[in-house]
Enzyme design. Structure first.
Site, mmCIF file in Angstrom:
data_model
loop_
_atom_site.group_PDB
_atom_site.id
_atom_site.type_symbol
_atom_site.label_atom_id
_atom_site.label_comp_id
_atom_site.label_asym_id
_atom_site.label_seq_id
_atom_site.Cartn_x
_atom_site.Cartn_y
_atom_site.Cartn_z
ATOM 1 N N THR A 263 -5.806 -5.085 -1.126
ATOM 2 C CA THR A 263 -6.219 -3.816 -2.270
ATOM 3 C C THR A 263 -4.739 -3.232 -1.286
ATOM 4 O O THR A 263 -4.140 -2.488 -0.838
ATOM 5 C CB THR A 263 -7.013 -3.704 -2.044
ATOM 6 O OG1 THR A 263 -8.232 -5.007 -1.310
ATOM 7 C CG2 THR A 263 -7.921 -3.132 -2.293
ATOM 8 N N GLU A 264 -4.517 -1.931 -2.999
ATOM 9 C CA GLU A 264 -3.948 -0.569 -2.430
ATOM 10 C C GLU A 264 -4.427 0.119 -2.236
ATOM 11 O O GLU A 264 -6.500 0.475 -2.522
ATOM 12 C CB GLU A 264 -2.428 -0.242 -3.688
ATOM 13 C CG GLU A 264 -3.581 -0.426 -4.915
ATOM 14 C CD GLU A 264 -1.806 -0.137 -6.041
ATOM 15 O OE1 GLU A 264 -0.779 -0.278 -5.379
ATOM 16 O OE2 GLU A 264 -1.806 -0.362 -7.005
ATOM 17 N N GLU B 236 12.235 0.397 4.188
ATOM 18 C CA GLU B 236 12.281 1.811 3.333
ATOM 19 C C GLU B 236 11.992 2.766 4.191
ATOM 20 O O GLU B 236 11.839 2.911 5.402
ATOM 21 C CB GLU B 236 11.416 1.595 2.473
ATOM 22 C CG GLU B 236 9.474 1.568 2.985
ATOM 23 C CD GLU B 236 9.320 1.329 2.000
ATOM 24 O OE1 GLU B 236 9.395 0.403 0.447
ATOM 25 O OE2 GLU B 236 7.764 2.098 1.662
ATOM 26 N N HIS C 35 4.840 5.019 -2.773
ATOM 27 C CA HIS C 35 4.354 4.095 -1.650
ATOM 28 C C HIS C 35 3.650 5.056 -0.540
ATOM 29 O O HIS C 35 4.429 6.042 -0.094
ATOM 30 C CB HIS C 35 5.361 3.099 -0.044
ATOM 31 C CG HIS C 35 4.929 1.943 -0.502
ATOM 32 N ND1 HIS C 35 6.101 0.916 -0.378
ATOM 33 C CD2 HIS C 35 4.871 1.197 -1.424
ATOM 34 C CE1 HIS C 35 6.077 -0.429 -0.921
ATOM 35 N NE2 HIS C 35 4.966 -0.312 -2.033
ATOM 36 N N GLN D 254 -8.287 -9.844 -11.144
ATOM 37 C CA GLN D 254 -6.980 -10.329 -10.488
ATOM 38 C C GLN D 254 -7.471 -11.526 -9.147
ATOM 39 O O GLN D 254 -6.167 -12.186 -9.114
ATOM 40 C CB GLN D 254 -6.696 -8.810 -9.301
ATOM 41 C CG GLN D 254 -5.775 -8.234 -9.508
ATOM 42 C CD GLN D 254 -4.694 -7.465 -8.986
ATOM 43 O OE1 GLN D 254 -5.581 -7.113 -7.654
ATOM 44 N NE2 GLN D 254 -3.763 -7.836 -9.120
#
Lengths: 288, 366, 366, 288
Positions: A97-98, A209, A247, A20
């Site tokens: 980064t998640e 959201e 999420h 990435q």
């Protein structure tokens, strides 16, 4: 001008030798970003696409004069990566980064705040200022330089809306993806105040959201401090309570965080809220 | 990850928090000697099990076994009861509320407390609830003063309360909790403080630090477990349209658009930012087993290239012979290529979101 | 409170930091079997003991005893050596520097490191020293990368370094240190990392949390110990004028004024913000035993009332028959009353600081 | 106007039922300060000189609308007291208590900063704004309203200098004793920027001492950001290295923190530095 990323921005990429990191370092450079270095421990002295790689952020900063970083390291190393960036004096830290643990995010956002550094993310697509550059993973082609500032908790949905804006003849000053996690370094309010202060930004789009009360706080801030027209779309009207909608932050808990509450607050603050994401450019044309 | 009550209480006991004596059983025969009156409590993650008949009482082994037999297998809010917790009945003088959770706005851990326990905290008037951030350096004695002042506890109970709050904080941090709730926190007639019910949610993203919880993953359905293994966000909803999209926000927006157009999503499946066709194939196989009336594919290609997705769809349709009708909307990077690939397998992809959504709703029979 | 080297090393060993094998002795006869070459090191708090002859070497018990006999009782920079540390001699490959200290500006704990150890860190060029704040949540792995990069250590030593740095940080926090310094931090020829010298200063204000250090208070002179017990700041200097003032800043300013006027303060004694005449009396008794040529009392009364001070002075002069000449400057709240009280015992107090200082200098014979 | 303490300041006293707390609560009130409450756990509901006492700071704040606190609690409880004050939303926290461990001070100053609260101290005499009020233990009689802003690391020495100023016909807008410890909540720089921004303050007096580099940093700040004339006195010219001179912060260590370095930096920044503390009013008269 633009906010966060502008002509003075010099970026390093933490985790540049990963898949990435390498891909997006190139994409950032192609978008005009000054990507001055990368960091991967043990790979100092090498280069990726001609970009010099350093062992530590401190080395990278002292050799290149970088003032911003884009973090791609795996979740379990992300906290240390942000600490290292703050410690080296970087003032803009974009965390792509998640799946970072909440407690880690609490610690690194707090440490950055204490040291006057701005964190965007984690779990975010980054920041794009067409004409100046981008930090992160947003697709380059959807953007056009213009006068709309965009702030969003979402990724792809933002691309959808930005693309619609661009196709309708609008363009962007800066588009900031603040991230979909519950604990993020910069909220709507912080970015709204930057866009309000930016002379080139004439109107603002907010993509929210369900989950949390960041949109409600943004509404309060808008009614007090934002003079520019604001347009919004809130995803998750049809989401049932208690279900996490992809999420980590998108969940209606204990009756808090519903789309209705957010839309009502924003409309009270004078924000035009679109029913469908594709309605945003239309609303904006009416507003012109 | 939510823990079952019995697991949450085991964890609390490990940290020294007093919990009622108890034992867990997944079959009535497992229930051995009981020499005190017990509550037989369904171990489900849904709230409101009491009203649903999931809590019964027994005074001896025979009674306990027959109550357990009634409860095990019971479906509570769609969740099948697999085990019961048998627990000593407490001689309750007062019921309090105590919890720790993560606060987004202040980016801190928040202590919530009330003198009104035993009911949903949402039903307690706000002015009767203490909500206060724990300083980032940890629990500090002033919090005890606030607890005492809000709950009106005497000196002996306050001392137990401070000890308990400290331990709960330590548990919260050490186990990477998202929520650690004790409701009711009971004061018994003989002045002891006991966690009579316990809810703990572990932060999923921190599970790599807590291998011991992997065996507790029973709150996931088989499909959810498969999705998790493939790193695909999967949410089961009530309708009949299966939605596959890329990105959480776009997926939610897709649901909203379907709803506005009279449809209802049944499964929600987020590919995230993948560029791996095999992940797309896996998603379609998952979706096939979720058996929606129609699959609605909505892709905005950026990082995820549209042709990559199309190749994954093609592989899934060909290998697994998916018979469910597929409505596709494809836009963004390489969408022309994608449309051509899909055309090959008989799928006419459009670029317009709204018309595609209407088509999906119609195909779903709504 | 500074710890002696042997005590600092005991503490480091308690936290798992490798230190040389060694034993402490306060009399040569205490030295028993030694089966390795040793260094015999004077246990004093002053720096530069090596140059002063405070470190000698021995290969057997007889030699060690005679070296110890030479060192014990030796005065190093005004400090009498009471004991020696006998320590195995290390086979040194490299000497590094590592310390943790408090940084005022960033209000954080700072890690200092250099590849150039074994010399005073002040003499190392700044660009060869790493100075970095430890994040407030504790030691984090990037610090190890910085240490490695600055010190040029190999993988095996770097791993030991991280372990050692973590332990030193834990010691620093848990023991409320002001300074924890390892210089030199030795890499032996067989690749082990060992703290060859150790300096630890405990934050005096945190000693209430560390009762175990009270027996270590040997770095105070008898007068300093008495002053500490009375909560009076007491500093021994080189001159012959004894200064008693209220407040650290005023006391320092008084010293400066004396110096500018050709005098030199010998003892510095700060009453702080007291309003207790007995503390003033105690201060005068301390000063009497410090035997200056003249006592200069400089009071600006605010919280400390001038008459309170005067009463304390009167009691001291009368009870302890202080014969040392006293020059007094009194100003502020109730200064008239104070002057009257002092007049009674033959002290003529002025209100002007500069003229009083000149008088004190003259009385001191400078 | 004045800085920190002005007409809107409403103070509570943490530790009001102790000897010091009681004495100084009264003295503050006599100086015109709005002392609206006190806090001593277990004494809620009682009163000290007519000032209501509460069990917790939260109770005191919600009953009185206080926005500032003066902390007199013993050293080992001071950290908790500051946490409590920050938690209750107080934005000005004056810590009089001395002998607080460094690590405690590091924690509470950090926590306050994160929450946007200003800490003055610890181990400080507090803040006085003649005409508005004072928080702390400075003797009331030495002050007169005027146009001099005073910042000091010292207590008594400041009173000496303020008294000299007042006797020479000067007066003060605000006098801030920042404290003599190494770790303090507000440094010279923070207070200098407040005084520079205060319209009524026409000149500034800085009382420094040996130890640390706060005076050097102040000099850099002054040369860049302060337009008003600054006068200084630095105590400790004659202090030998390695000796702690009464204040925990007053020590020359590793060649850093000497009076010479401080005086030189300040003079380079255009500050008039007095040789004797009593010379300050004279220097100022010349400057007028």
């Amino acid at each position: 001008m633009a906010v966060l990323v502008d002509g003075g921005t010099k970026v390093i990429v933490q985790g540049i030798t990963g898949h990435q990191g390498q891909f997006h370092a190139r994409s950032m450079r192609e978008f005009g970003t000054r990507v001055v270095g990368g960091v991967t421990p043990g790979k100092g002295g090498s280069a990726v696409d001609g970009i010099p790689v350093f062992d530590t952020v401190l080395d990278a900063v002292s050799s290149t004069g970088a003032n911003a970083t884009c973090i791609f390291v795996p979740a379990r190393f992300a906290k240390d990566a942000v600490f290292e960036a703050v410690s080296a004096g970087l003032k803009l830290i974009v965390v792509i980064t998640e799946h970072i643990p909440f407690l880690d995010a609490m610690q690194f956002t707090t440490y950055a705040k204490l040291n006057g550094a701005t964190v965007i993310g984690p779990n975010c697509p980054g920041v794009s200022s067409p004409g100046y550059g981008k930090i992160g993973i947003m697709p380059s082609k959807i953007f056009a330089r213009g006068d709309v500032g965009v702030i969003s908790r979402s990724g792809t949905l933002t691309y959808e809306i930005v693309n619609a804006l661009t196709e309708s003849g609008f363009g962007e000053t800066t588009c900031v993806g603040i991230g979909g996690d519950p604990i993020i370094g910069s909220n709507f309010v912080e970015i709204l105040s930057l866009l309000e202060a930016d002379a080139e930004t004439k109107r603002i789009v907010m993509v929210g959201e369900i989950g949390g009360t960041a949109e409600e706080e943004a509404a309060t801030f808008i009614s007090r401090h934002v003079s520019k027209p604001v347009y919004a779309y809130i995803a998750g009207r049809s989401a049932p309570p208690g279900k996490r909608m992809g999420h980590a932050g998108a969940i209606i808990n204990r009756g808090k965080g519903t789309a209705e509450s957010k839309i009502e607050s924003l409309e009270k603050a004078g924000v035009k809220v679109a029913v469908l994401p594709t309605d945003v450019p239309g609303l904006m044309k009416k507003g012109r | 990850m939510k823990l079952f009550e019995y697991r949450a209480k085991q964890l609390m006991a490990e940290y020294g928090i007093p919990v009622p004596r108890g034992a867990v059983a997944s079959r009535p025969e497992e229930i051995a000697s009981i020499d005190y009156p017990v509550a037989v409590k369904a171990q489900v993650l849904a709230g409101g099990r009491g009203k649903a008949g999931g809590i019964k009482f027994a005074d001896n082994v025979a009674e306990a076994r027959s109550r357990a037999a009634e409860i095990i297998g019971m479906t509570i809010k769609g969740e099948k009861t697999k085990s019961v917790l048998l627990e000593e009945r407490l001689d309750v003088a007062r019921e309090l509320y105590l919890s720790l959770t993560i606060d987004r706005g202040s980016r801190s851990i928040v202590l919530m407390a009330s003198g009104d326990g035993g009911v949903e905290i949402e039903s307690v008037p706000e002015e009767r609830i203490l909500i206060v951030s724990v300083p980032l350096f940890g629990y500090s004695p002033f919090l005890t003063k606030l607890l005492k002042s809000r709950m009106g506890t005497d000196a002996a109970v306050t001392q137990q309360l401070e000890d308990l709050a400290l331990k709960l904080y330590k548990l919260f941090i050490s186990e990477d909790c998202e929520l650690a709730e004790i409701n009711p926190l009971v004061i018994t007639r003989d002045g002891r403080l006991i966690a009579a019910d316990a809810k703990i949610t572990i932060n999923d993203d921190a599970l790599f630090r807590h291998a011991e919880f992997s065996r507790d993953a029973d709150d996931l359905t088989p499909l959810e477990q498969r999705a998790k293994a493939e790193d695909i966000a999967f949410v089961q909803l009530e309708g009949n349209i299966g939605v596959i999209a890329n990105g959480a926000g776009l997926t939610m927006a897709t649901l909203d658009i379907l709803t506005i157009n009279g449809g209802r999503a049944g499964v929600f499946l987020d590919l995230g930012g993948t560029d791996d066709p095999e992940k797309v194939t896996a998603a379609f196989n998952l979706m096939k087993d979720a058996k929606p009336a129609v699959i609605f594919l909505n892709i905005f290609g950026g990082i995820t290239k549209c042709d990559t997705v199309a190749l994954g769809v093609k592989a899934a349709v060909q290998e697994s012979s998916i018979k469910i009708p597929i409505v596709a909307r494809i836009r963004g990077v390489n969408d022309d290529l994608a449309r051509d690939i899909l055309k090959d397998i008989g799928i006419e992809a459009t670029s317009d979101l709204i018309s595609a959504a209407k088509k999906a709703v119609a195909a779903g029979g709504n």
